[in-house]
Design a protein around this motif. Sequence first.
Motif, PDB file in Angstrom:
ATOM      1  N   GLU A 162       0.833  -1.203   0.000  1.00 24.32           N
ATOM      2  CA  GLU A 162       0.000   0.000   0.000  1.00 24.32           C
ATOM      3  C   GLU A 162       0.868   1.253   0.000  1.00 24.32           C
ATOM      4  O   GLU A 162       0.619   2.194  -0.761  1.00 24.32           O
ATOM      5  N   GLN A 163       1.890   1.259   0.838  1.00 22.99           N
ATOM      6  CA  GLN A 163       2.785   2.413   0.911  1.00 22.99           C
ATOM      7  C   GLN A 163       3.569   2.565  -0.384  1.00 22.99           C
ATOM      8  O   GLN A 163       3.722   3.671  -0.898  1.00 22.99           O
ATOM      9  N   LEU A 164       4.054   1.451  -0.926  1.00 26.20           N
ATOM     10  CA  LEU A 164       4.812   1.473  -2.175  1.00 26.20           C
ATOM     11  C   LEU A 164       3.962   2.032  -3.312  1.00 26.20           C
ATOM     12  O   LEU A 164       4.419   2.867  -4.095  1.00 26.20           O
ATOM     13  N   ILE A 165       2.713   1.597  -3.410  1.00 21.38           N
ATOM     14  CA  ILE A 165       1.821   2.065  -4.472  1.00 21.38           C
ATOM     15  C   ILE A 165       1.530   3.552  -4.313  1.00 21.38           C
ATOM     16  O   ILE A 165       1.536   4.309  -5.291  1.00 21.38           O
ATOM     17  N   ALA A 166       1.309   3.985  -3.086  1.00 21.00           N
ATOM     18  CA  ALA A 166       1.077   5.416  -2.844  1.00 21.00           C
ATOM     19  C   ALA A 166       2.296   6.230  -3.273  1.00 21.00           C
ATOM     20  O   ALA A 166       2.159   7.282  -3.921  1.00 21.00           O
ATOM     21  N   ASP A 167       3.490   5.753  -2.948  1.00 20.98           N
ATOM     22  CA  ASP A 167       4.719   6.448  -3.335  1.00 20.98           C
ATOM     23  C   ASP A 167       4.876   6.462  -4.860  1.00 20.98           C
ATOM     24  O   ASP A 167       5.254   7.478  -5.444  1.00 20.98           O
ATOM     25  N   ALA A 168       4.574   5.332  -5.503  1.00 21.53           N
ATOM     26  CA  ALA A 168       4.687   5.238  -6.965  1.00 21.53           C
ATOM     27  C   ALA A 168       3.725   6.215  -7.639  1.00 21.53           C
ATOM     28  O   ALA A 168       4.107   6.914  -8.593  1.00 21.53           O
ATOM     29  N   LYS A 169       2.501   6.294  -7.153  1.00 27.45           N
ATOM     30  CA  LYS A 169       1.523   7.225  -7.728  1.00 27.45           C
ATOM     31  C   LYS A 169       1.977   8.662  -7.547  1.00 27.45           C
ATOM     32  O   LYS A 169       1.833   9.495  -8.444  1.00 27.45           O
ATOM     33  N   ARG A 170       2.545   8.943  -6.378  1.00 31.00           N
ATOM     34  CA  ARG A 170       3.039  10.286  -6.107  1.00 31.00           C
ATOM     35  C   ARG A 170       4.148  10.668  -7.088  1.00 31.00           C
ATOM     36  O   ARG A 170       4.274  11.811  -7.506  1.00 31.00           O
ATOM     37  N   LEU A 171       4.933   9.679  -7.506  1.00 36.96           N
ATOM     38  CA  LEU A 171       6.015   9.916  -8.466  1.00 36.96           C
ATOM     39  C   LEU A 171       5.542   9.887  -9.916  1.00 36.96           C
ATOM     40  O   LEU A 171       6.324  10.115 -10.836  1.00 36.96           O
ATOM     41  N   GLY A 172       4.264   9.540 -10.115  1.00 35.50           N
ATOM     42  CA  GLY A 172       3.720   9.496 -11.465  1.00 35.50           C
ATOM     43  C   GLY A 172       3.958   8.188 -12.189  1.00 35.50           C
ATOM     44  O   GLY A 172       3.804   8.106 -13.408  1.00 35.50           O
ATOM     45  N   LEU A 173       4.345   7.154 -11.478  1.00 40.28           N
ATOM     46  CA  LEU A 173       4.553   5.853 -12.113  1.00 40.28           C
ATOM     47  C   LEU A 173       3.205   5.178 -12.359  1.00 40.28           C
ATOM     48  O   LEU A 173       2.281   5.301 -11.565  1.00 40.28           O
ATOM     49  N   THR A 174       3.132   4.446 -13.469  1.00 34.45           N
ATOM     50  CA  THR A 174       1.916   3.705 -13.779  1.00 34.45           C
ATOM     51  C   THR A 174       1.986   2.313 -13.163  1.00 34.45           C
ATOM     52  O   THR A 174       3.051   1.882 -12.690  1.00 34.45           O
ATOM     53  N   LYS A 175       0.876   1.631 -13.217  1.00 34.87           N
ATOM     54  CA  LYS A 175       0.828   0.244 -12.728  1.00 34.87           C
ATOM     55  C   LYS A 175       1.840  -0.594 -13.511  1.00 34.87           C
ATOM     56  O   LYS A 175       2.563  -1.406 -12.932  1.00 34.87           O
ATOM     57  N   ARG A 176       1.890  -0.393 -14.817  1.00 32.34           N
ATOM     58  CA  ARG A 176       2.823  -1.148 -15.665  1.00 32.34           C
ATOM     59  C   ARG A 176       4.274  -0.865 -15.264  1.00 32.34           C
ATOM     60  O   ARG A 176       5.088  -1.772 -15.197  1.00 32.34           O
ATOM     61  N   ASP A 177       4.584   0.417 -14.994  1.00 31.96           N
ATOM     62  CA  ASP A 177       5.937   0.792 -14.558  1.00 31.96           C
ATOM     63  C   ASP A 177       6.304   0.031 -13.282  1.00 31.96           C
ATOM     64  O   ASP A 177       7.411  -0.496 -13.146  1.00 31.96           O
ATOM     65  N   LEU A 178       5.363   0.006 -12.374  1.00 33.25           N
ATOM     66  CA  LEU A 178       5.603  -0.656 -11.095  1.00 33.25           C
ATOM     67  C   LEU A 178       5.762  -2.164 -11.274  1.00 33.25           C
ATOM     68  O   LEU A 178       6.661  -2.776 -10.686  1.00 33.25           O
ATOM     69  N   LEU A 179       4.906  -2.762 -12.107  1.00 33.86           N
ATOM     70  CA  LEU A 179       4.996  -4.210 -12.350  1.00 33.86           C
ATOM     71  C   LEU A 179       6.318  -4.587 -13.022  1.00 33.86           C
ATOM     72  O   LEU A 179       6.917  -5.614 -12.690  1.00 33.86           O
ATOM     73  N   GLU A 180       6.783  -3.753 -13.953  1.00 34.19           N
ATOM     74  CA  GLU A 180       8.065  -4.018 -14.608  1.00 34.19           C
ATOM     75  C   GLU A 180       9.201  -4.020 -13.585  1.00 34.19           C
ATOM     76  O   GLU A 180      10.069  -4.887 -13.605  1.00 34.19           O
ATOM     77  N   ARG A 181       9.179  -3.060 -12.677  1.00 37.96           N
ATOM     78  CA  ARG A 181      10.210  -2.991 -11.645  1.00 37.96           C
ATOM     79  C   ARG A 181      10.115  -4.180 -10.690  1.00 37.96           C
ATOM     80  O   ARG A 181      11.123  -4.744 -10.275  1.00 37.96           O
ATOM     81  N   LEU A 182       8.904  -4.558 -10.357  1.00 40.13           N
ATOM     82  CA  LEU A 182       8.697  -5.717  -9.488  1.00 40.13           C
ATOM     83  C   LEU A 182       9.270  -6.978 -10.130  1.00 40.13           C
ATOM     84  O   LEU A 182       9.960  -7.761  -9.472  1.00 40.13           O
ATOM     85  N   GLU A 183       8.995  -7.161 -11.415  1.00 43.49           N
ATOM     86  CA  GLU A 183       9.518  -8.328 -12.125  1.00 43.49           C
ATOM     87  C   GLU A 183      11.037  -8.340 -12.131  1.00 43.49           C
ATOM     88  O   GLU A 183      11.667  -9.380 -11.929  1.00 43.49           O
ATOM     89  N   ILE A 184      11.647  -7.186 -12.353  1.00 46.95           N
ATOM     90  CA  ILE A 184      13.116  -7.088 -12.373  1.00 46.95           C
ATOM     91  C   ILE A 184      13.690  -7.490 -11.021  1.00 46.95           C
ATOM     92  O   ILE A 184      14.617  -8.295 -10.945  1.00 46.95           O
ATOM     93  N   PHE A 185      13.132  -6.924  -9.947  1.00 48.86           N
ATOM     94  CA  PHE A 185      13.652  -7.242  -8.620  1.00 48.86           C
ATOM     95  C   PHE A 185      13.365  -8.682  -8.231  1.00 48.86           C
ATOM     96  O   PHE A 185      14.192  -9.350  -7.618  1.00 48.86           O
ATOM     97  N   PHE A 186      12.200  -9.181  -8.590  1.00 50.68           N
ATOM     98  CA  PHE A 186      11.835 -10.553  -8.230  1.00 50.68           C
ATOM     99  C   PHE A 186      12.737 -11.542  -8.969  1.00 50.68           C
ATOM    100  O   PHE A 186      13.236 -12.493  -8.376  1.00 50.68           O
ATOM    101  N   GLU A 187      12.973 -11.299 -10.251  1.00 46.45           N
ATOM    102  CA  GLU A 187      13.846 -12.174 -11.025  1.00 46.45           C
ATOM    103  C   GLU A 187      15.287 -12.068 -10.559  1.00 46.45           C
ATOM    104  O   GLU A 187      16.030 -13.042 -10.602  1.00 46.45           O
TER     105      GLU A 187
END
Length: 126
Positions: free
Chosen positions: A97-122
Motif C-alpha cells: 500500500e505504501q509502495l503504491i502510494a509512493d509510486a503514484k506520487r512519483l507518477g509511475l503507472t501500474k505497468r511501470d511498477l509491475l516491470e520494476r517488481l519483475e526485475i527485482f523478483f527475477e
Amino acid sequence: MNILLSTTSKEPLFQQIKEQIKQQIYTGELTEGEALPSMRVLAKQLKVSVITSKRAYEDLEKEGFLVSSVGKGTFVAGQQPHFLREWQVRELENDFEQLIADAKRLGLTKRDLLERLEIFFEGDES
C-alpha cells in the motif's frame, strides 16, 4: 525486550506496549516460552503506571500471545505457524500500500511498477 513509547501519539500507552510486544513476537525477537519482565518491572522501565503495563499484559493474554503463571511470571505463548504467516502477509500488504502510494506520487503507472517488481523478483532468483 525493547519498547519505545510516544507521548505525542494518540494511541494509548497500553496499546503501544501491546502492539510492540506483538510485533516482537511476530518477528521472532520474543520466542515461545520466553519470560517477560513483571508488570511492575516493565512499568518502572517504561516510566508508566503498573495499571498500564497490567492492561497490556492482560489484553495480550486474552488474545493468546502471553501466558501467566502465578508465582512464576508471564511468558510468550506458543504461536501457530499459519497465524504468524498470516501476520507476515498482512505486513507485506501494508508495505505494498505504501509502495503504491509512493509510486503514484512519483507518477509511475501500474505497468511501470509491475516491470520494476519483475526485475527485482527475477534478480532474487539468480
